[in-house]
Design a protein around this motif. Structure first.
Motif, short mmCIF file in Angstrom:
data_model
loop_
_atom_site.label_atom_id
_atom_site.label_comp_id
_atom_site.label_asym_id
_atom_site.label_seq_id
_atom_site.Cartn_x
_atom_site.Cartn_y
_atom_site.Cartn_z
N PRO A 27 35.90 0.16 24.08
CA PRO A 27 36.77 1.28 23.77
C PRO A 27 37.03 1.16 22.25
N ASP A 28 36.82 -0.03 21.68
CA ASP A 28 36.70 -0.15 20.03
C ASP A 28 35.89 0.47 19.08
N CYS A 29 34.69 0.69 19.91
CA CYS A 29 33.57 1.33 19.14
C CYS A 29 33.24 2.84 19.10
N ASP A 30 32.94 3.48 18.29
CA ASP A 30 33.04 4.99 18.15
C ASP A 30 31.86 5.37 18.67
N MET A 31 30.69 4.55 18.91
CA MET A 31 29.61 5.03 19.61
C MET A 31 29.97 5.75 21.15
N ARG A 32 29.57 6.76 21.20
CA ARG A 32 29.75 7.47 22.66
C ARG A 32 28.58 7.85 23.47
N TRP A 33 27.37 7.82 22.95
CA TRP A 33 26.30 8.32 23.85
C TRP A 33 25.03 7.83 23.19
N VAL A 34 23.91 7.73 24.03
CA VAL A 34 22.58 7.35 23.66
C VAL A 34 21.74 8.14 24.55
N ILE A 35 20.69 8.52 24.05
CA ILE A 35 19.45 9.23 24.85
C ILE A 35 18.32 8.34 24.70
N PHE A 36 17.43 8.22 26.11
CA PHE A 36 16.37 7.33 26.12
C PHE A 36 15.32 8.35 26.37
N GLY A 37 14.03 8.15 26.00
CA GLY A 37 12.82 8.81 26.32
C GLY A 37 11.72 7.91 26.40
N TYR A 38 10.40 8.54 26.74
CA TYR A 38 9.43 7.69 26.58
C TYR A 38 8.75 7.56 25.27
N ALA A 39 8.49 6.37 24.96
CA ALA A 39 8.00 5.86 23.59
C ALA A 39 6.36 6.14 23.53
N THR A 40 5.84 6.09 24.80
CA THR A 40 4.33 6.04 24.86
C THR A 40 3.91 7.30 25.66
N LYS A 41 2.42 7.71 25.56
CA LYS A 41 2.17 8.81 26.45
C LYS A 41 1.93 8.37 27.83
N ASP A 42 1.55 6.95 28.02
CA ASP A 42 1.34 6.57 29.38
C ASP A 42 2.52 6.31 30.18
N MET A 43 3.73 6.57 29.54
CA MET A 43 5.03 6.62 30.17
C MET A 43 5.32 5.15 31.01
N LYS A 44 5.01 4.01 29.87
CA LYS A 44 5.14 2.66 30.46
C LYS A 44 6.33 2.26 29.52
N PHE B 196 23.12 8.32 28.56
CA PHE B 196 24.29 7.82 28.89
C PHE B 196 25.45 8.03 28.05
N LEU B 197 26.34 8.69 28.62
CA LEU B 197 27.56 9.13 27.58
C LEU B 197 28.99 8.60 28.38
N GLN B 198 29.85 8.31 27.27
CA GLN B 198 31.26 8.05 27.68
C GLN B 198 32.00 9.20 27.86
N LEU B 199 32.51 9.55 28.90
CA LEU B 199 33.36 10.89 29.22
C LEU B 199 34.78 10.81 28.80
N GLU B 200 35.23 9.69 29.24
CA GLU B 200 36.57 9.25 28.77
C GLU B 200 36.85 7.56 28.89
N GLU B 201 37.88 7.26 28.57
CA GLU B 201 38.02 5.92 28.72
C GLU B 201 37.45 5.22 30.17
N LYS B 202 36.75 4.19 30.11
CA LYS B 202 36.13 3.67 31.27
C LYS B 202 35.48 4.59 32.31
N LYS B 203 35.19 5.89 31.84
CA LYS B 203 34.45 6.69 32.68
C LYS B 203 33.42 7.11 32.12
N PHE B 204 32.03 6.95 32.61
CA PHE B 204 30.49 7.11 32.08
C PHE B 204 29.84 7.95 32.98
#
Length: 191
Positions: free
Chosen positions: A21-38, A66-74
């Motif tokens: 809760p003390d950090c400003d980071m609220r979201w992250v997006i992940f994706g496939y880094a390789t064409k073989d999706m591994k 992955f996203l923080q919606l409100e405090e302690k709700k993701f």
């Protein structure tokens, strides 16, 4: 197929930051880094809200957020746009549990195929539903409403799955047939 994080320490650090809760980071997006999706990697991260996340989603690429919606709700979003290949969608559904196992508890879990699935109103509705129904006994009216809502969601999912991969014309025929009370099996192959 097996999947792993390209940089597991980076992923753990970002998830911890979002949960802090003390950090400003609220979201992250992940994706496939390789064409073989591994290999999965961090595509982007930020301190904004849902609108900022949605702007980063690509119409032809499976992604996870992955996203923080409100405090302690993701929230966790699996983005499988209509423009992504069938192989990508299939692999993403297999890899979903690997990703969610790294996130910890989430209040909202959404499988989205269209941007309309990720509006603030929809997410608020999902969060409200989760908040109202988690960790307490429901009275008869609430239980009935919860079952009706779950049935509605299931029917919407079935309808989306029935039309997935069909041409526009096949979707129109399916809609007509549904409205007439017919069976989707009566409609010929629609690809």
């Amino acid at each position: 197929g097996e999947v792993s994080w390209e940089d597991v320490d980076d992923v753990k650090e970002i998830i911890a930051d979002i949960r802090d809760p003390d950090c400003d980071m609220r979201w992250v997006i992940f994706g496939y880094a390789t064409k073989d999706m591994k290999k999965l990697s961090v595509v982007d991260a930020g301190d904004g809200g849902l609108d900022e996340v949605v702007k980063q989603l690509k119409n032809t690429r499976v992604m996870f957020a992955f996203l923080q919606l409100e405090e302690k709700k993701f929230a966790f979003f699996q983005w499988c746009p209509e423009g992504a290949s069938g192989m990508e969608k299939a692999r993403a559904s297999i890899h979903r549990s690997f990703i969610t196992s790294s996130l910890g508890a989430v209040a909202v879990d959404v499988h989205a195929e269209r941007l309309e699935d990720l509006t603030q109103a929809k997410i608020d509705e999902e969060l409200n539903y989760a908040t109202k129904t988690t960790g307490r006994d429901l009275d008869q009216a609430e239980a009935k409403a919860k079952l009706a809502e779950a049935d509605k969601r299931k029917q919407e999912t079935v309808q989306r799955e029935r039309t997935m991969g069909n041409t526009y014309e096949a979707q129109k025929r399916l809609a007509k047939l549904s409205a007439a009370g017919g069976s989707a099996k009566a409609v010929g192959g629609g690809k």
